[in-house]
Design an enzyme around this catalytic site. Structure first.
Site, PDB file in Angstrom:
ATOM      1  CG  ASP A  38      -1.953  -1.094   1.188  1.00 53.57           C
ATOM      2  OD1 ASP A  38      -2.289  -1.535   0.073  1.00 53.57           O
ATOM      3  OD2 ASP A  38      -2.430  -1.501   2.264  1.00 53.57           O
ATOM      4  CE1 TYR A  66       4.057  -7.021   4.502  1.00 54.47           C
ATOM      5  CE2 TYR A  66       3.731  -9.332   5.081  1.00 54.47           C
ATOM      6  CZ  TYR A  66       3.710  -8.316   4.146  1.00 54.47           C
ATOM      7  OH  TYR A  66       3.351  -8.596   2.851  1.00 54.47           O
ATOM      8  CG  ASP A  80      -4.967   1.522   6.078  1.00 53.28           C
ATOM      9  OD1 ASP A  80      -5.937   2.312   6.079  1.00 53.28           O
ATOM     10  OD2 ASP A  80      -4.354   1.217   5.034  1.00 53.28           O
ATOM     11  NE  ARG A 172      -4.714  -3.105   3.792  1.00 56.24           N
ATOM     12  CZ  ARG A 172      -5.770  -3.030   2.998  1.00 56.24           C
ATOM     13  NH1 ARG A 172      -6.901  -2.546   3.469  1.00 56.24           N
ATOM     14  NH2 ARG A 172      -5.685  -3.389   1.738  1.00 56.24           N
TER      15      ARG A 172
END
Length: 301
Positions: A38, A66, A80, A172
């Site tokens: 993103d 992550y 998010d 997310r």
């Protein structure tokens, strides 16, 4: 030019932006990424060049790493920090309860993809439908969390997690699911991809660094070969008698395997090389009438 650049995607760029900039920088048309990040996320984004674009799906098969910051008590439309707030709940910041909730996601579970995602349904991306104010039913997909741990508590509402997961995992959504588990809601405040398959942060370069190397004509210093990006696969080299079969995309019988013949089994994916050690493609081992063959899955020629 054929290979992979390990790019550090900075905030504000889409994955497509990165592809366009790399394409312009190296002056080559065949460029593609190996998994969307993103715009607000940053970190490792392997970029395939030339023949490597044909193997992007196989390069993507590895685990992903992550680091995310979770904000408790607030749910958003996009799961998010970029989304609109849809609910706020009061809660007690209890480190023990948070740890227990986070650890409950270790292993395999079915995750429902967010509406704001690039998944296509009936030819239309979910985020396009979401922007039209539509929400449709999404099929939950099985994903695996191989490792998850809290690296930092940041009361009164945030904590940081490190996650190792399978491809197709939405971090997310994981953050939102943790919030649901704690009955207070949550969203992902920030995201850093620390690894993608064998590509890691410590070897990633920024777009500015790529441009500098291009100006100095030193791109080969950071261009990873296809072989190095596909280390998870065994290799088979065929004899010169089978080269023509290999180049024509035919299946190759085991008796033509010159090297890498040991411990192969039906269903296994392997890299196929000609007798000059040139990578020709990815193959799958099949069995017919008690004989093993390697059948082409993706040819690079």
């Amino acid at each position: 030019m054929d290979g992979i650049f390990n790019i550090y995607k900075q905030k504000g760029f889409t994955s497509h932006d990165v592809v366009a900039i790399v394409r312009k920088t190296i002056q080559q048309k065949k460029v593609g990424h190996t998994g969307t990040l993103d715009p607000d996320a940053e970190g490792v984004l392997p970029i395939c060049v030339g023949k490597a674009t044909k193997l992007a799906d196989y390069i993507m098969e590895g685990k992903k790493g992550y680091r995310a910051v979770v904000t408790l008590g607030t749910s958003t439309t996009t799961e998010d920090a970029s989304g609109e707030i849809i609910e706020k709940k009061e809660f007690t910041f209890d480190e023990q309860n948070i740890t227990k909730a986070v650890q409950s996601f270790l292993g395999t579970y079915k995750q429902t993809p967010p509406m704001y995602s690039a998944i296509k349904i009936n030819g239309k991306k979910l985020y396009e439908l979401a922007r039209e104010g539509k929400e449709i039913e999404r099929k939950a997909r099985e994903i695996t969390i191989f490792d998850i741990k809290i690296t930092k508590f940041m009361p009164p509402e945030q904590f940081e997690i490190d996650v190792i997961c399978s491809k197709g995992t939405y971090i997310r959504t994981l953050c939102a699911d943790i919030g649901k588990k704690l009955n207070c809601g949550a969203h992902m405040h920030s995201l850093l991809r620390t690894s993608s398959s064998m590509f890691t942060l410590d070897t990633a370069i920024t777009l500015d660094e790529l441009k500098e190397l291009a100006e100095k004509q030193q791109l080969q210093k950071v261009l990873l070969t296809l072989d190095s990006a596909l280390q998870q696969y065994s290799s088979i080299i065929v004899s010169s008698k089978a080269n023509k079969l290999l180049y024509n995309g035919n299946k190759i019988e085991q008796r033509f395997f010159e090297k890498g013949n040991q411990e192969i089994k039906q269903g296994q994916k392997v890299l196929g090389y000609d007798n000059q050690n040139n990578l020709i493609g990815i193959y799958e081992i099949s069995k017919e009438k008690d004989r093993l063959y390697m059948k082409p899955l993706k040819i690079l020629l």
